[in-house]
Design a protein around this motif. Structure first.
Motif, PDB file in Angstrom:
ATOM      1  N   ARG A  72       0.834  -1.210   0.000  1.00 44.21           N
ATOM      2  CA  ARG A  72       0.000   0.000   0.000  1.00 44.21           C
ATOM      3  C   ARG A  72       0.863   1.253   0.000  1.00 44.21           C
ATOM      4  NH1 ARG A  72      -3.183  -1.374   4.829  1.00 44.21           N
ATOM      5  NH2 ARG A  72      -3.234   0.854   5.188  1.00 44.21           N
ATOM      6  N   LEU A  73       1.927   1.264   0.793  1.00 45.01           N
ATOM      7  CA  LEU A  73       2.822   2.427   0.828  1.00 45.01           C
ATOM      8  C   LEU A  73       3.512   2.632  -0.519  1.00 45.01           C
ATOM      9  CD1 LEU A  73       4.510   2.001   4.339  1.00 45.01           C
ATOM     10  CD2 LEU A  73       2.704   3.601   3.710  1.00 45.01           C
ATOM     11  N   VAL A  74       3.959   1.544  -1.125  1.00 45.50           N
ATOM     12  CA  VAL A  74       4.626   1.634  -2.430  1.00 45.50           C
ATOM     13  C   VAL A  74       3.629   2.100  -3.491  1.00 45.50           C
ATOM     14  CG1 VAL A  74       5.751   0.275  -4.249  1.00 45.50           C
ATOM     15  CG2 VAL A  74       6.445  -0.031  -1.854  1.00 45.50           C
ATOM     16  N   ALA A  75       2.429   1.514  -3.495  1.00 42.67           N
ATOM     17  CA  ALA A  75       1.407   1.898  -4.484  1.00 42.67           C
ATOM     18  C   ALA A  75       1.017   3.370  -4.345  1.00 42.67           C
ATOM     19  CB  ALA A  75       0.177   1.007  -4.334  1.00 42.67           C
ATOM     20  N   ALA A  76       1.052   3.893  -3.132  1.00 43.35           N
ATOM     21  CA  ALA A  76       0.717   5.299  -2.892  1.00 43.35           C
ATOM     22  C   ALA A  76       1.901   6.227  -3.178  1.00 43.35           C
ATOM     23  CB  ALA A  76       0.241   5.486  -1.446  1.00 43.35           C
ATOM     24  N   GLY A  77       3.051   5.654  -3.531  1.00 41.76           N
ATOM     25  CA  GLY A  77       4.225   6.468  -3.818  1.00 41.76           C
ATOM     26  C   GLY A  77       4.916   7.013  -2.583  1.00 41.76           C
ATOM     27  N   LEU A  78       4.663   6.389  -1.428  1.00 41.69           N
ATOM     28  CA  LEU A  78       5.222   6.876  -0.171  1.00 41.69           C
ATOM     29  C   LEU A  78       6.486   6.145   0.258  1.00 41.69           C
ATOM     30  CD1 LEU A  78       1.841   7.245   1.741  1.00 41.69           C
ATOM     31  CD2 LEU A  78       3.140   9.030   0.554  1.00 41.69           C
ATOM     32  N   ALA A  79       6.682   4.949  -0.273  1.00 38.45           N
ATOM     33  CA  ALA A  79       7.856   4.143   0.082  1.00 38.45           C
ATOM     34  C   ALA A  79       8.325   3.405  -1.155  1.00 38.45           C
ATOM     35  CB  ALA A  79       7.526   3.158   1.198  1.00 38.45           C
ATOM     36  N   GLU A  80       9.561   2.934  -1.069  1.00 40.34           N
ATOM     37  CA  GLU A  80      10.104   2.135  -2.163  1.00 40.34           C
ATOM     38  C   GLU A  80      10.966   1.026  -1.591  1.00 40.34           C
ATOM     39  OE1 GLU A  80      12.163   4.957  -4.604  1.00 40.34           O
ATOM     40  OE2 GLU A  80      13.483   5.595  -2.989  1.00 40.34           O
ATOM     41  N   ARG A  81      11.039  -0.044  -2.367  1.00 39.24           N
ATOM     42  CA  ARG A  81      11.903  -1.159  -2.015  1.00 39.24           C
ATOM     43  C   ARG A  81      13.206  -1.005  -2.801  1.00 39.24           C
ATOM     44  NH1 ARG A  81       6.732  -3.585  -3.200  1.00 39.24           N
ATOM     45  NH2 ARG A  81       5.849  -4.607  -1.374  1.00 39.24           N
ATOM     46  N   LYS A  82      14.329  -1.139  -2.090  1.00 39.37           N
ATOM     47  CA  LYS A  82      15.641  -1.077  -2.729  1.00 39.37           C
ATOM     48  C   LYS A  82      16.429  -2.301  -2.295  1.00 39.37           C
ATOM     49  CE  LYS A  82      15.993   3.980  -2.686  1.00 39.37           C
ATOM     50  NZ  LYS A  82      16.824   5.121  -2.245  1.00 39.37           N
ATOM     51  N   SER A  83      17.463  -2.603  -3.022  1.00 34.09           N
ATOM     52  CA  SER A  83      18.337  -3.708  -2.615  1.00 34.09           C
ATOM     53  C   SER A  83      18.977  -3.367  -1.289  1.00 34.09           C
ATOM     54  CB  SER A  83      19.436  -3.934  -3.654  1.00 34.09           C
ATOM     55  OG  SER A  83      18.870  -4.392  -4.850  1.00 34.09           O
ATOM     56  N   GLY A  84      19.106  -4.373  -0.433  1.00 33.81           N
ATOM     57  CA  GLY A  84      19.720  -4.171   0.873  1.00 33.81           C
ATOM     58  C   GLY A  84      21.204  -3.872   0.738  1.00 33.81           C
ATOM     59  N   ALA A  85      21.738  -3.137   1.690  1.00 30.74           N
ATOM     60  CA  ALA A  85      23.155  -2.755   1.652  1.00 30.74           C
ATOM     61  C   ALA A  85      24.060  -3.968   1.836  1.00 30.74           C
ATOM     62  CB  ALA A  85      23.439  -1.715   2.730  1.00 30.74           C
ATOM     63  N   GLY A  86      23.739  -4.837   2.767  1.00 26.69           N
ATOM     64  CA  GLY A  86      24.591  -5.977   3.061  1.00 26.69           C
ATOM     65  C   GLY A  86      24.297  -7.180   2.186  1.00 26.69           C
ATOM     66  N   ASP A  87      23.036  -7.402   1.865  1.00 24.98           N
ATOM     67  CA  ASP A  87      22.608  -8.566   1.091  1.00 24.98           C
ATOM     68  C   ASP A  87      21.724  -8.063  -0.041  1.00 24.98           C
ATOM     69  OD1 ASP A  87      21.535 -10.881   0.064  1.00 24.98           O
ATOM     70  OD2 ASP A  87      20.865 -11.675   1.994  1.00 24.98           O
ATOM     71  N   ARG A  88      22.236  -8.103  -1.251  1.00 24.24           N
ATOM     72  CA  ARG A  88      21.507  -7.566  -2.410  1.00 24.24           C
ATOM     73  C   ARG A  88      20.207  -8.325  -2.683  1.00 24.24           C
ATOM     74  NH1 ARG A  88      23.046  -2.616  -3.097  1.00 24.24           N
ATOM     75  NH2 ARG A  88      25.256  -2.363  -3.339  1.00 24.24           N
ATOM     76  N   ARG A  89      20.076  -9.540  -2.133  1.00 23.74           N
ATOM     77  CA  ARG A  89      18.836 -10.300  -2.324  1.00 23.74           C
ATOM     78  C   ARG A  89      17.730  -9.787  -1.410  1.00 23.74           C
ATOM     79  NH1 ARG A  89      21.081 -15.882  -0.735  1.00 23.74           N
ATOM     80  NH2 ARG A  89      21.987 -14.440   0.734  1.00 23.74           N
ATOM     81  N   ALA A  90      18.109  -9.211  -0.296  1.00 27.41           N
ATOM     82  CA  ALA A  90      17.129  -8.685   0.662  1.00 27.41           C
ATOM     83  C   ALA A  90      16.686  -7.295   0.220  1.00 27.41           C
ATOM     84  CB  ALA A  90      17.750  -8.616   2.050  1.00 27.41           C
ATOM     85  N   LEU A  91      15.444  -6.979   0.499  1.00 32.51           N
ATOM     86  CA  LEU A  91      14.908  -5.668   0.146  1.00 32.51           C
ATOM     87  C   LEU A  91      14.913  -4.756   1.358  1.00 32.51           C
ATOM     88  CD1 LEU A  91      11.915  -6.707  -2.114  1.00 32.51           C
ATOM     89  CD2 LEU A  91      14.143  -5.830  -2.813  1.00 32.51           C
TER      90      LEU A  91
END
Length: 186
Positions: A72-91
């Motif tokens: 819901r946050l992503v769809a509303a443009g309020l948050a985004e998922r990015k690759s994790g700093a330590g583990d690129r597989r984690a969001l």
């Protein structure tokens, strides 16, 4: 505590419920986000980069429930998922500019709701009240995750010396074993 303190305990419980209700109503006026989405905004802004698992533990939501909040946050443009700093597989979750703006509005609504209650306390009593509240507050969490859960609607900028710092910080992308829920939450 004995029966002579029953009234104090009852009043404190009613105050906690009343303030919580006022905060929820104020937050609802500031944002169309329902459920724990507003709390998620506050947490992600406080601790940029949490995983969905970390956010779920702080909000005390199931994994599917947390995914729905994040969606819901992503769809509303309020948050985004990015690759994790330590583990690129984690969001890692981050607020957008619009998310930061929405977060500020939610915190302002919360602040106004609490100030409306504090307006009935004499300013001369603030320091004593602050000490008593802090003394009780630090008894609630047992680790960094539960401390952030207690403070999931807090404005970290208002507490220059946050009493919850004694529990340490929840490191972004920490291992799940270090984020175990307190037994009372399981």
């Amino acid at each position: 505590m004995n029966e002579t303190h029953a009234r104090l305990a009852n009043l404190l419980g009613a105050l906690a419920n009343g303030i919580s209700d006022r905060i929820r109503m104020a937050v609802a006026k500031q944002t169309s986000l329902g459920g724990e989405a507003a709390a998620a905004l506050i947490v992600i802004g406080h601790m940029p980069g949490p995983s969905i698992d970390q956010l779920g533990r702080v909000l005390k939501l199931s994994h599917p429930g947390t995914v729905r909040v994040v969606d819901r946050l992503v769809a509303a443009g309020l948050a985004e998922r990015k690759s994790g700093a330590g583990d690129r597989r984690a969001l890692a979750l981050h607020l957008t500019i619009a998310g930061e703006t929405e977060r500020a509005a939610v915190l302002e609504g919360r602040r106004a709701a609490i100030y409306a209650v504090l307006d009935h306390v004499a300013p001369a009593d603030y320091l004593v009240l602050e000490r008593l509240v802090e003394k009780m507050l630090v008894t609630l969490p047992c680790d960094a995750t539960s401390a952030l859960s207690v403070c999931r609607f807090c404005d970290q900028n208002a507490c220059s010396t946050c009493p919850m710092n004694k529990f340490g910080e929840v490191a972004p992308q920490a291992k799940a074993s270090s984020l175990a829920r307190p037994a009372s939450v399981l």
